[in-house]
Design a protein around this motif. Structure first.
Motif, PDB file in Angstrom:
ATOM      1  N   PRO A  82       0.824  -1.215   0.000  1.00  0.00           N
ATOM      2  CA  PRO A  82       0.000   0.000   0.000  1.00  0.00           C
ATOM      3  C   PRO A  82       0.853   1.258   0.000  1.00  0.00           C
ATOM      4  O   PRO A  82       1.758   1.401   0.824  1.00  0.00           O
ATOM      5  N   GLY A  83       0.606   2.142  -0.951  1.00  0.00           N
ATOM      6  CA  GLY A  83       1.304   3.411  -1.003  1.00  0.00           C
ATOM      7  C   GLY A  83       2.748   3.345  -1.471  1.00  0.00           C
ATOM      8  O   GLY A  83       3.481   4.337  -1.373  1.00  0.00           O
ATOM      9  N   LYS A  84       3.153   2.182  -1.958  1.00  0.00           N
ATOM     10  CA  LYS A  84       4.551   2.039  -2.375  1.00  0.00           C
ATOM     11  C   LYS A  84       4.641   1.598  -3.833  1.00  0.00           C
ATOM     12  O   LYS A  84       3.647   1.246  -4.454  1.00  0.00           O
ATOM     13  N   GLU A  85       5.866   1.609  -4.352  1.00  0.00           N
ATOM     14  CA  GLU A  85       6.107   1.181  -5.718  1.00  0.00           C
ATOM     15  C   GLU A  85       6.073  -0.349  -5.824  1.00  0.00           C
ATOM     16  O   GLU A  85       6.339  -1.064  -4.862  1.00  0.00           O
ATOM     17  N   ARG A  86       5.767  -0.807  -7.009  1.00  0.00           N
ATOM     18  CA  ARG A  86       5.822  -2.244  -7.282  1.00  0.00           C
ATOM     19  C   ARG A  86       7.271  -2.714  -7.245  1.00  0.00           C
ATOM     20  O   ARG A  86       8.162  -2.017  -7.737  1.00  0.00           O
ATOM     21  N   GLU A  87       7.478  -3.889  -6.696  1.00  0.00           N
ATOM     22  CA  GLU A  87       8.831  -4.436  -6.579  1.00  0.00           C
ATOM     23  C   GLU A  87       8.846  -5.908  -6.962  1.00  0.00           C
ATOM     24  O   GLU A  87       7.849  -6.620  -6.804  1.00  0.00           O
ATOM     25  N   VAL A  88       9.982  -6.345  -7.455  1.00  0.00           N
ATOM     26  CA  VAL A  88      10.113  -7.756  -7.803  1.00  0.00           C
ATOM     27  C   VAL A  88      10.276  -8.572  -6.533  1.00  0.00           C
ATOM     28  O   VAL A  88      10.927  -8.151  -5.570  1.00  0.00           O
ATOM     29  N   VAL A  89       9.676  -9.732  -6.524  1.00  0.00           N
ATOM     30  CA  VAL A  89       9.784 -10.658  -5.398  1.00  0.00           C
ATOM     31  C   VAL A  89      10.657 -11.850  -5.778  1.00  0.00           C
ATOM     32  O   VAL A  89      11.601 -12.200  -5.073  1.00  0.00           O
ATOM     33  N   ALA A  90      10.328 -12.473  -6.908  1.00  0.00           N
ATOM     34  CA  ALA A  90      11.066 -13.647  -7.347  1.00  0.00           C
ATOM     35  C   ALA A  90      10.828 -13.857  -8.837  1.00  0.00           C
ATOM     36  O   ALA A  90       9.837 -13.372  -9.385  1.00  0.00           O
ATOM     37  N   ALA A  91      11.728 -14.600  -9.458  1.00  0.00           N
ATOM     38  CA  ALA A  91      11.574 -14.944 -10.868  1.00  0.00           C
ATOM     39  C   ALA A  91      12.138 -16.334 -11.085  1.00  0.00           C
ATOM     40  O   ALA A  91      13.017 -16.779 -10.335  1.00  0.00           O
ATOM     41  N   ILE A  92      11.622 -17.012 -12.102  1.00  0.00           N
ATOM     42  CA  ILE A  92      12.063 -18.371 -12.382  1.00  0.00           C
ATOM     43  C   ILE A  92      12.260 -18.546 -13.878  1.00  0.00           C
ATOM     44  O   ILE A  92      11.513 -18.016 -14.691  1.00  0.00           O
ATOM     45  N   SER A  93      13.313 -19.289 -14.229  1.00  0.00           N
ATOM     46  CA  SER A  93      13.650 -19.490 -15.630  1.00  0.00           C
ATOM     47  C   SER A  93      12.619 -20.367 -16.329  1.00  0.00           C
ATOM     48  O   SER A  93      11.751 -20.974 -15.706  1.00  0.00           O
ATOM     49  N   ARG A  94      12.734 -20.444 -17.633  1.00  0.00           N
ATOM     50  CA  ARG A  94      11.757 -21.171 -18.441  1.00  0.00           C
ATOM     51  C   ARG A  94      11.644 -22.643 -18.047  1.00  0.00           C
ATOM     52  O   ARG A  94      10.554 -23.196 -18.009  1.00  0.00           O
ATOM     53  N   SER A  95      12.775 -23.251 -17.748  1.00  0.00           N
ATOM     54  CA  SER A  95      12.766 -24.668 -17.378  1.00  0.00           C
ATOM     55  C   SER A  95      12.502 -24.887 -15.896  1.00  0.00           C
ATOM     56  O   SER A  95      12.235 -26.001 -15.459  1.00  0.00           O
ATOM     57  N   GLY A  96      12.603 -23.808 -15.135  1.00  0.00           N
ATOM     58  CA  GLY A  96      12.486 -23.934 -13.679  1.00  0.00           C
ATOM     59  C   GLY A  96      13.795 -24.257 -12.999  1.00  0.00           C
ATOM     60  O   GLY A  96      13.845 -24.428 -11.787  1.00  0.00           O
ATOM     61  N   GLY A  97      14.877 -24.293 -13.758  1.00  0.00           N
ATOM     62  CA  GLY A  97      16.154 -24.694 -13.207  1.00  0.00           C
ATOM     63  C   GLY A  97      16.882 -23.635 -12.410  1.00  0.00           C
ATOM     64  O   GLY A  97      17.797 -23.959 -11.646  1.00  0.00           O
ATOM     65  N   SER A  98      16.495 -22.391 -12.574  1.00  0.00           N
ATOM     66  CA  SER A  98      17.133 -21.333 -11.802  1.00  0.00           C
ATOM     67  C   SER A  98      16.098 -20.318 -11.362  1.00  0.00           C
ATOM     68  O   SER A  98      15.069 -20.130 -12.017  1.00  0.00           O
ATOM     69  N   ALA A  99      16.390 -19.682 -10.248  1.00  0.00           N
ATOM     70  CA  ALA A  99      15.452 -18.722  -9.678  1.00  0.00           C
ATOM     71  C   ALA A  99      16.212 -17.549  -9.069  1.00  0.00           C
ATOM     72  O   ALA A  99      17.383 -17.668  -8.678  1.00  0.00           O
ATOM     73  N   TYR A 100      15.504 -16.431  -8.985  1.00  0.00           N
ATOM     74  CA  TYR A 100      16.031 -15.207  -8.373  1.00  0.00           C
ATOM     75  C   TYR A 100      15.064 -14.797  -7.269  1.00  0.00           C
ATOM     76  O   TYR A 100      13.845 -14.936  -7.416  1.00  0.00           O
ATOM     77  N   TYR A 101      15.637 -14.292  -6.168  1.00  0.00           N
ATOM     78  CA  TYR A 101      14.814 -13.795  -5.067  1.00  0.00           C
ATOM     79  C   TYR A 101      15.295 -12.423  -4.616  1.00  0.00           C
ATOM     80  O   TYR A 101      16.507 -12.177  -4.555  1.00  0.00           O
ATOM     81  N   ALA A 102      14.360 -11.579  -4.290  1.00  0.00           N
ATOM     82  CA  ALA A 102      14.714 -10.323  -3.641  1.00  0.00           C
ATOM     83  C   ALA A 102      15.270 -10.636  -2.256  1.00  0.00           C
ATOM     84  O   ALA A 102      14.870 -11.616  -1.611  1.00  0.00           O
ATOM     85  N   ASP A 103      16.186  -9.808  -1.798  1.00  0.00           N
ATOM     86  CA  ASP A 103      16.818 -10.045  -0.492  1.00  0.00           C
ATOM     87  C   ASP A 103      15.780 -10.128   0.634  1.00  0.00           C
ATOM     88  O   ASP A 103      15.953 -10.889   1.587  1.00  0.00           O
ATOM     89  N   SER A 104      14.727  -9.359   0.500  1.00  0.00           N
ATOM     90  CA  SER A 104      13.732  -9.288   1.578  1.00  0.00           C
ATOM     91  C   SER A 104      12.952 -10.588   1.765  1.00  0.00           C
ATOM     92  O   SER A 104      12.312 -10.774   2.808  1.00  0.00           O
ATOM     93  N   VAL A 105      12.995 -11.487   0.783  1.00  0.00           N
ATOM     94  CA  VAL A 105      12.204 -12.722   0.879  1.00  0.00           C
ATOM     95  C   VAL A 105      13.065 -13.983   0.850  1.00  0.00           C
ATOM     96  O   VAL A 105      12.534 -15.091   0.991  1.00  0.00           O
ATOM     97  N   LYS A 106      14.361 -13.831   0.671  1.00  0.00           N
ATOM     98  CA  LYS A 106      15.240 -15.004   0.607  1.00  0.00           C
ATOM     99  C   LYS A 106      15.118 -15.841   1.865  1.00  0.00           C
ATOM    100  O   LYS A 106      15.133 -15.313   2.978  1.00  0.00           O
ATOM    101  N   GLY A 107      14.988 -17.134   1.666  1.00  0.00           N
ATOM    102  CA  GLY A 107      14.865 -18.053   2.786  1.00  0.00           C
ATOM    103  C   GLY A 107      13.441 -18.219   3.289  1.00  0.00           C
ATOM    104  O   GLY A 107      13.165 -19.107   4.103  1.00  0.00           O
ATOM    105  N   ARG A 108      12.529 -17.366   2.816  1.00  0.00           N
ATOM    106  CA  ARG A 108      11.125 -17.447   3.256  1.00  0.00           C
ATOM    107  C   ARG A 108      10.174 -17.786   2.100  1.00  0.00           C
ATOM    108  O   ARG A 108       9.157 -18.441   2.313  1.00  0.00           O
TER     109      ARG A 108
END
Length: 123
Positions: free
Chosen positions: A41-67
């Motif tokens: 609420p009241g903030k900019e949109r931010e990326v949380v996570a992304a996953i490659s086409r095959s599912g073999g690799s993923a990216y996480y924002a620091d704020s959600v890593k491990g959770r």
């Protein structure tokens, strides 16, 4: 093209878990990098996570890593975001998006967006 549709949002207490899903209609789902974004609420949109086409690799924002864990099932045209140890600051509208770019670096490189699903974490 694909048309993402999110589901699974809701109200959860802090420390709880929730899984949101995104079904993307279309016959070329496995051609897309998939991402989850959120807009608090009241903030900019931010990326949380992304996953490659095959599912073999993923990216996480620091704020959600491990959770948070992103995964996909190409046979079902579905991408998931499993969230544990939720915090009130995770409260946001969560969006699913699809990108034709192999490694998108920003939201402007995502071509198709869902309408979003609300996740609310109470303290």
């Amino acid at each position: 093209q694909v048309r993402p549709v999110e589901s699974g949002g809701g109200l959860v207490q802090a420390g709880g878990s929730l899984r949101v899903s995104c079904v993307a209609s279309g016959r070329t789902f496995n051609s897309y990098t998939m991402g989850w974004f959120r807009q608090p609420p009241g903030k900019e949109r931010e990326v949380v996570a992304a996953i490659s086409r095959s599912g073999g690799s993923a990216y996480y924002a620091d704020s959600v890593k491990g959770r948070f864990t992103i995964s996909r099932d190409n046979a079902k045209n579905t991408v998931y975001l499993q969230m544990i140890s939720l915090k009130p600051e995770d409260t946001a509208v969560y969006y699913c998006a699809a990108s034709l770019i192999f490694k998108p670096t920003g939201s402007d490189e995502y071509n198709y967006w869902g309408q979003g699903t609300q996740v609310t974490v109470s303290s």
